[in-house]
Scaffold this motif. Structure first.
Motif, PDB file in Angstrom:
ATOM      1  N   UNK A 129       0.871  -1.176   0.000  1.00  0.00           N
ATOM      2  CA  UNK A 129       0.000   0.000   0.000  1.00  0.00           C
ATOM      3  C   UNK A 129       0.911   1.230   0.000  1.00  0.00           C
ATOM      4  N   UNK A 130       1.090   1.825  -1.165  1.00  0.00           N
ATOM      5  CA  UNK A 130       2.068   2.904  -1.330  1.00  0.00           C
ATOM      6  C   UNK A 130       1.437   4.274  -1.096  1.00  0.00           C
ATOM      7  N   UNK A 131       2.048   5.030  -0.185  1.00  0.00           N
ATOM      8  CA  UNK A 131       1.604   6.386   0.124  1.00  0.00           C
ATOM      9  C   UNK A 131       2.747   7.368  -0.148  1.00  0.00           C
ATOM     10  N   UNK A 132       2.391   8.548  -0.614  1.00  0.00           N
ATOM     11  CA  UNK A 132       3.355   9.637  -0.783  1.00  0.00           C
ATOM     12  C   UNK A 132       2.731  10.849  -0.103  1.00  0.00           C
ATOM     13  N   UNK A 133       3.333  11.305   0.980  1.00  0.00           N
ATOM     14  CA  UNK A 133       2.722  12.369   1.775  1.00  0.00           C
ATOM     15  C   UNK A 133       3.518  13.670   1.728  1.00  0.00           C
ATOM     16  N   UNK A 134       2.878  14.742   2.191  1.00  0.00           N
ATOM     17  CA  UNK A 134       3.466  16.095   2.177  1.00  0.00           C
ATOM     18  C   UNK A 134       3.826  16.525   0.759  1.00  0.00           C
ATOM     19  N   UNK A 135       2.950  16.176  -0.186  1.00  0.00           N
ATOM     20  CA  UNK A 135       3.164  16.565  -1.587  1.00  0.00           C
ATOM     21  C   UNK A 135       2.590  17.974  -1.760  1.00  0.00           C
ATOM     22  N   UNK A 136       3.361  18.955  -1.356  1.00  0.00           N
ATOM     23  CA  UNK A 136       2.906  20.346  -1.393  1.00  0.00           C
ATOM     24  C   UNK A 136       3.984  21.242  -1.992  1.00  0.00           C
ATOM     25  N   UNK A 137       3.592  22.468  -2.268  1.00  0.00           N
ATOM     26  CA  UNK A 137       4.512  23.523  -2.669  1.00  0.00           C
ATOM     27  C   UNK A 137       5.461  23.076  -3.784  1.00  0.00           C
ATOM     28  N   UNK A 138       6.770  23.232  -3.553  1.00  0.00           N
ATOM     29  CA  UNK A 138       7.769  22.965  -4.587  1.00  0.00           C
ATOM     30  C   UNK A 138       7.817  21.488  -4.963  1.00  0.00           C
ATOM     31  N   UNK A 139       7.614  20.612  -3.986  1.00  0.00           N
ATOM     32  CA  UNK A 139       7.632  19.175  -4.275  1.00  0.00           C
ATOM     33  C   UNK A 139       6.530  18.827  -5.270  1.00  0.00           C
ATOM     34  N   UNK A 140       5.340  19.353  -5.047  1.00  0.00           N
ATOM     35  CA  UNK A 140       4.231  19.097  -5.971  1.00  0.00           C
ATOM     36  C   UNK A 140       4.528  19.689  -7.348  1.00  0.00           C
ATOM     37  N   UNK A 141       5.131  20.862  -7.371  1.00  0.00           N
ATOM     38  CA  UNK A 141       5.457  21.513  -8.642  1.00  0.00           C
ATOM     39  C   UNK A 141       6.426  20.662  -9.459  1.00  0.00           C
ATOM     40  N   UNK A 142       7.481  20.159  -8.805  1.00  0.00           N
ATOM     41  CA  UNK A 142       8.471  19.331  -9.498  1.00  0.00           C
ATOM     42  C   UNK A 142       7.863  17.990  -9.898  1.00  0.00           C
ATOM     43  N   UNK A 143       7.041  17.417  -9.025  1.00  0.00           N
ATOM     44  CA  UNK A 143       6.397  16.137  -9.327  1.00  0.00           C
ATOM     45  C   UNK A 143       5.470  16.274 -10.530  1.00  0.00           C
ATOM     46  N   UNK A 144       4.734  17.372 -10.588  1.00  0.00           N
ATOM     47  CA  UNK A 144       3.825  17.619 -11.711  1.00  0.00           C
ATOM     48  C   UNK A 144       4.596  17.803 -13.010  1.00  0.00           C
ATOM     49  N   UNK A 145       5.752  18.450 -12.913  1.00  0.00           N
ATOM     50  CA  UNK A 145       6.565  18.722 -14.100  1.00  0.00           C
ATOM     51  C   UNK A 145       7.269  17.469 -14.610  1.00  0.00           C
ATOM     52  N   UNK A 146       7.827  16.679 -13.688  1.00  0.00           N
ATOM     53  CA  UNK A 146       8.627  15.515 -14.082  1.00  0.00           C
ATOM     54  C   UNK A 146       7.818  14.225 -14.204  1.00  0.00           C
ATOM     55  N   UNK A 147       6.712  14.140 -13.467  1.00  0.00           N
ATOM     56  CA  UNK A 147       5.847  12.955 -13.529  1.00  0.00           C
ATOM     57  C   UNK A 147       4.404  13.436 -13.706  1.00  0.00           C
ATOM     58  N   UNK A 148       4.074  14.020 -14.866  1.00  0.00           N
ATOM     59  CA  UNK A 148       2.752  14.632 -15.061  1.00  0.00           C
ATOM     60  C   UNK A 148       1.572  13.687 -14.873  1.00  0.00           C
ATOM     61  N   UNK A 149       1.806  12.389 -14.970  1.00  0.00           N
ATOM     62  CA  UNK A 149       0.701  11.442 -14.810  1.00  0.00           C
ATOM     63  C   UNK A 149       0.545  10.912 -13.399  1.00  0.00           C
ATOM     64  N   UNK A 150       1.245  11.509 -12.432  1.00  0.00           N
ATOM     65  CA  UNK A 150       1.237  10.950 -11.080  1.00  0.00           C
ATOM     66  C   UNK A 150      -0.149  10.972 -10.433  1.00  0.00           C
ATOM     67  N   UNK A 151      -1.015  11.881 -10.875  1.00  0.00           N
ATOM     68  CA  UNK A 151      -2.362  11.941 -10.299  1.00  0.00           C
ATOM     69  C   UNK A 151      -3.193  10.711 -10.673  1.00  0.00           C
TER      70      UNK A 151
END
Length: 227
Positions: A129-151
């Protein structure tokens, strides 16, 4: 005495006006070289992808000749087991609450590692059961840019801190090499099937060596830390 200037100087180069007749911001030689390198990398991507596909075809052909079964991507997708249907109920949480300790380049490396973790879990016969927490601010921005399908990932990505997600501290273990304790016996983990392992999402190249940042997280929230 004359002073020599290297090729990486910050001397600015005037830019031509844009289509609106307004002057563009001046760019240094160093910035121009960086831009040219990036453009060269972009131009080479199609050819590199073609070469990678060709290598995969040759590898698959060689494996077939050796009698090894090679499954297609479609067949592999049919084998995917959704996290909700997995017999494994052990939770693994990547704690991204370390934004202040990383530069953007380190966050990009972190996001790349998170992507690999997700891919490995996605192909597992018994995904955790994989969780990724505190995905906010700059981390979310980089995650969205580098892994756009993460949602769309089969994982739980949350803005919340892990302490707001997992409440039974007796089952939480923060994994860190700074701890003197060791993780429970694998047989006990499998038998209980309800442990929560927290992994500190921090890429710092030992920049903060000795600070034990993830370890301090565990101590601050009064949970076990083991490595």
């Amino acid at each position: 005495m004359e002073t020599k200037c290297d090729n990486e100087s910050n001397e600015t180069v005037p830019q031509s006006d844009d289509t609106n007749g307004e002057p563009k911001q001046e760019m240094s030689k160093k910035q121009m070289k960086r831009l040219q390198r990036h453009q060269k990398w972009l131009d080479s991507r199609p050819e590199k992808r073609r070469q990678e596909k060709e290598r995969k075809k040759l590898k698959a052909k060689r494996l077939r000749e050796e009698g090894v079964e090679v499954m297609s991507r479609t067949a592999l997708k049919k084998q995917y087991i959704p996290m909700s249907s997995s017999k494994c109920k052990v939770s693994v949480c990547i704690d991204c609450d370390f934004e202040d300790y990383m530069e953007e380049k380190d966050m990009k490396k972190l996001v790349k590692q998170i992507g690999r973790c997700y891919a490995f879990n996605r192909h597992s016969s018994a995904p955790v059961q994989l969780y990724i927490t505190s995905v906010v601010s700059k981390v979310r921005e980089v995650l969205t840019k580098c892994q756009p399908g993460f949602t769309n990932w089969d994982a739980v990505c949350l803005d919340s801190h892990w302490t707001q997600v997992f409440t039974d501290k007796s089952k939480i273990i923060y994994l860190t090499s700074d701890s003197e304790d060791v993780i429970p016996d694998p047989k006990d983990i499998v038998a209980a099937n309800d442990y929560v392992f927290i992994i500190g999402g921090l890429v710092d190249h030992n920049k903060y060596k000795g600070l034990s940042v993830p370890y301090r997280q565990a101590v601050r929230h009064s949970v076990r830390s083991e490595g």
